[in-house]
Design an enzyme around this catalytic site. Sequence first.
Site, short mmCIF file in Angstrom:
data_model
loop_
_atom_site.label_atom_id
_atom_site.label_comp_id
_atom_site.label_asym_id
_atom_site.label_seq_id
_atom_site.Cartn_x
_atom_site.Cartn_y
_atom_site.Cartn_z
CG ASN A 7 -1.80 1.15 1.35
OD1 ASN A 7 -1.78 2.06 0.51
ND2 ASN A 7 -2.62 1.18 2.40
NE ARG A 91 -6.23 1.72 0.26
CZ ARG A 91 -6.22 2.87 0.92
NH1 ARG A 91 -5.12 3.33 1.45
NH2 ARG A 91 -7.33 3.56 1.06
CG HIS A 180 -13.05 4.06 3.79
ND1 HIS A 180 -13.79 5.07 4.38
CD2 HIS A 180 -11.77 4.39 3.97
CE1 HIS A 180 -12.96 5.97 4.90
NE2 HIS A 180 -11.73 5.58 4.66
CG HIS A 208 -14.06 2.51 7.37
ND1 HIS A 208 -13.23 1.43 7.15
CD2 HIS A 208 -13.22 3.57 7.53
CE1 HIS A 208 -11.97 1.81 7.19
NE2 HIS A 208 -11.94 3.12 7.42
CG LEU A 209 -17.67 5.19 12.35
CD1 LEU A 209 -18.44 5.36 13.66
CD2 LEU A 209 -18.19 6.16 11.29
N GLY A 210 -12.98 6.00 11.01
CA GLY A 210 -11.58 6.21 11.39
C GLY A 210 -11.32 7.69 11.30
CG ASN A 211 -7.92 11.11 10.81
OD1 ASN A 211 -8.56 11.86 11.55
ND2 ASN A 211 -6.90 11.53 10.10
N GLY A 212 -10.57 9.16 8.52
CA GLY A 212 -11.54 9.32 7.43
C GLY A 212 -12.71 8.39 7.76
NE ARG A 241 -10.63 13.48 3.77
CZ ARG A 241 -10.44 12.17 3.80
NH1 ARG A 241 -11.44 11.35 4.04
NH2 ARG A 241 -9.25 11.66 3.58
CG ASP A 283 -6.88 10.93 18.25
OD1 ASP A 283 -7.84 10.42 18.88
OD2 ASP A 283 -5.86 10.31 17.93
N GLY A 333 -14.68 3.15 15.23
CA GLY A 333 -15.74 2.14 15.31
C GLY A 333 -15.35 0.93 16.15
CD GLU A 334 -11.33 -2.07 14.04
OE1 GLU A 334 -10.27 -2.29 14.66
OE2 GLU A 334 -11.39 -2.06 12.80
CD GLU A 384 -9.01 -0.97 4.67
OE1 GLU A 384 -8.50 -0.78 5.78
OE2 GLU A 384 -9.28 -0.06 3.88
P1 AMP Z 1 -8.08 4.90 11.57
O1 AMP Z 1 -8.11 6.04 10.61
O2 AMP Z 1 -9.02 3.81 11.26
O3 AMP Z 1 -6.67 4.40 11.84
O4 AMP Z 1 -8.58 5.50 12.97
C1 AMP Z 1 -7.81 6.44 13.69
C2 AMP Z 1 -8.70 7.21 14.63
O5 AMP Z 1 -9.35 6.32 15.54
C3 AMP Z 1 -7.94 8.18 15.53
O6 AMP Z 1 -7.74 9.42 14.91
C4 AMP Z 1 -8.87 8.31 16.71
O7 AMP Z 1 -9.73 9.40 16.46
C5 AMP Z 1 -9.71 7.07 16.70
N1 AMP Z 1 -9.56 6.23 17.90
C6 AMP Z 1 -8.71 5.20 18.10
N2 AMP Z 1 -8.91 4.67 19.33
C7 AMP Z 1 -9.89 5.38 19.93
C8 AMP Z 1 -10.56 5.34 21.20
N3 AMP Z 1 -10.25 4.43 22.12
N4 AMP Z 1 -11.53 6.24 21.42
C9 AMP Z 1 -11.85 7.15 20.48
N5 AMP Z 1 -11.29 7.23 19.29
C10 AMP Z 1 -10.32 6.37 19.00
#
Ligand code: AMP
Length: 397
Positions: A7, A91, A180, A208-212, A241, A283, A333-334, A384
Site C-alpha cells: 500500500n 491497494r 473504503h 467505517h469510522l476512522g480518521n476518514g 474533513r 483525534d 468504530g472498533e 483490508e
Molecule cells: P483509523 O483512521 O481507522 O486508523 O482510525 C484512527 C482514529 O481512531 C484516531 O484518529 C482516533 O480518532 C480514533 N480512535 C482510536 N482509538 C480510539 C478510542 N479508544 N476512542 C476514540 N477514538 C479512537
Amino acid sequence: MKVLVVNCGSSSIKYQVVDMTDESVLAVGLVDRVGIPGTTLKHEPIGKDEVLIKKDMPDHTAGMKLVLEVLINEEYGVLKSMDEIGAAGHRVVHGGEGFAESVIITDEVKKVIKDCFDIAPLHNPPNLMGIEACQELMSNIPHVAVFDTAFHQTMGPANYMYALPYEVYEKYRVRRYGFHGTSHFYVSHRAAEMLGKPFEECKIITLHLGNGASMAAVKGGKVVDTSMGFTPLEGLVMGTRSGDIDPAIVFFLMEKLGMDASEANSYFNKKSGMLGLSGVSNDLRDVLEAAASGNERAQIALDVYYNKLKGYIGNYMAKLNGCDCLVFTAGVGENAIDIRENVCADLDYLGIKMDVAKNKVRGKEVDVATEDSKVRIFIIPTNEELVIARDTYNLAK
Ligand code: AMP
C-alpha cells in the site's frame, strides 16, 4: 503461496507478507518519509523483535528494494528467498468506472489507473509508483490491483448520480464513487457470516469510522449507497474533513477568506471536521477528553458527529427498508465505546437497541445488541490487507 501486500502513499510504503496456506501474517512493516530526508523502515516479523532501520530512500523503488532485503534478511527476515513470494497485491484507491473487481495488472490496467490521476491526484500517482517499483524488482510474478472503489461500483445511478448537468458526468466523470470499499466489503461479508445467512440475502449498514469515515448500505450482495462521493470529502464528519455541507459555503468562504481553489480544497479537507469545529484535535480521543472536562466546543463537535451518523443510519434504513445489522469498524468504530453508545442511543423505534454493558469492548468481533433488538449491532475489526491478499491469491493461482 505467500503474497506480498503493498500500500503506497506519496511518501510511504506499507507492506504485509501473508502465507495463504493458513492466511497467517508473517510480517508487517512501514517505510516512512520516502523521498524526504530521514526515511525510516519499521519492520515487524511476527513472533520476533521489531526492527527499525534509518536510511534515506530517494524514491519508491529504493524503498521497495530495502523492504525486499529486509524480508530475506537472515536475522529478522521471514523468507529464505524472494522466490517464496508467488504474487503481489497492490491497494489502488481509484479504479474509476473501470473495475468492479480486482484485476491482474497489465499495461491497460495501468492506463486506467493513470486516467484516474485527475480525479484522485493524491492517491493514484503514488499507488502507480509503488506498482511500477514492485514490477521492476519482481518482474517474474503476477501483480494484482485491488481498488477502494471496486465494491461501490455495484451502486446504481439513482445513488451515484449528482443532480448536475448530465454532460459533466459524460465529460469529466463527475459522479459518486465511494471509498473504503475494501473495508466495507470485508466487514459486510463477516457480518453475513455472523448473521448465519448468505451474503446475498442480507441487509447490512457498515460504519467505517476512522480518521476518514464512511458508511455503506449493502443489500443483495451489492452496495446500494455509500456516504463518500466524487472524493472522500462527502458524507460524515471526519477528523479534518467537513463531510456534507451546503456547497454555496465554498464560494462564500473563498470570497471572504480570499482562497483560491487549491486553498479551499485544503480548507475543507484538512482544517475542518472535528479539528476545525472543536478547535481541539482531529483525534476523537482528545475531543472526548476535552468534552468530558467541560470544553463546550468539543461537546458541540461530538453532537454534530453523532447527529450526522444517526441521519445516515435513518437514510440507509429507509433505502434498505430496514436492516439486519449495523457494523462498526476502523479506529473509532472498533475502539470508541462512548461514540458507539451515543450513536445507537434512542434508535429503538428503528429496532436498534444496544446492550451498553456488552458494548464496553475494544477491537473484538462481537455482537453488542440486546437479545430483543431487531437489528444486530456488530463490532468487526476491519482487515483490508486480508481482502487484498485473498484477491491476489485467487487471481494469481
Ligand atoms: P483509523 O483512521 O481507522 O486508523 O482510525 C484512527 C482514529 O481512531 C484516531 O484518529 C482516533 O480518532 C480514533 N480512535 C482510536 N482509538 C480510539 C478510542 N479508544 N476512542 C476514540 N477514538 C479512537
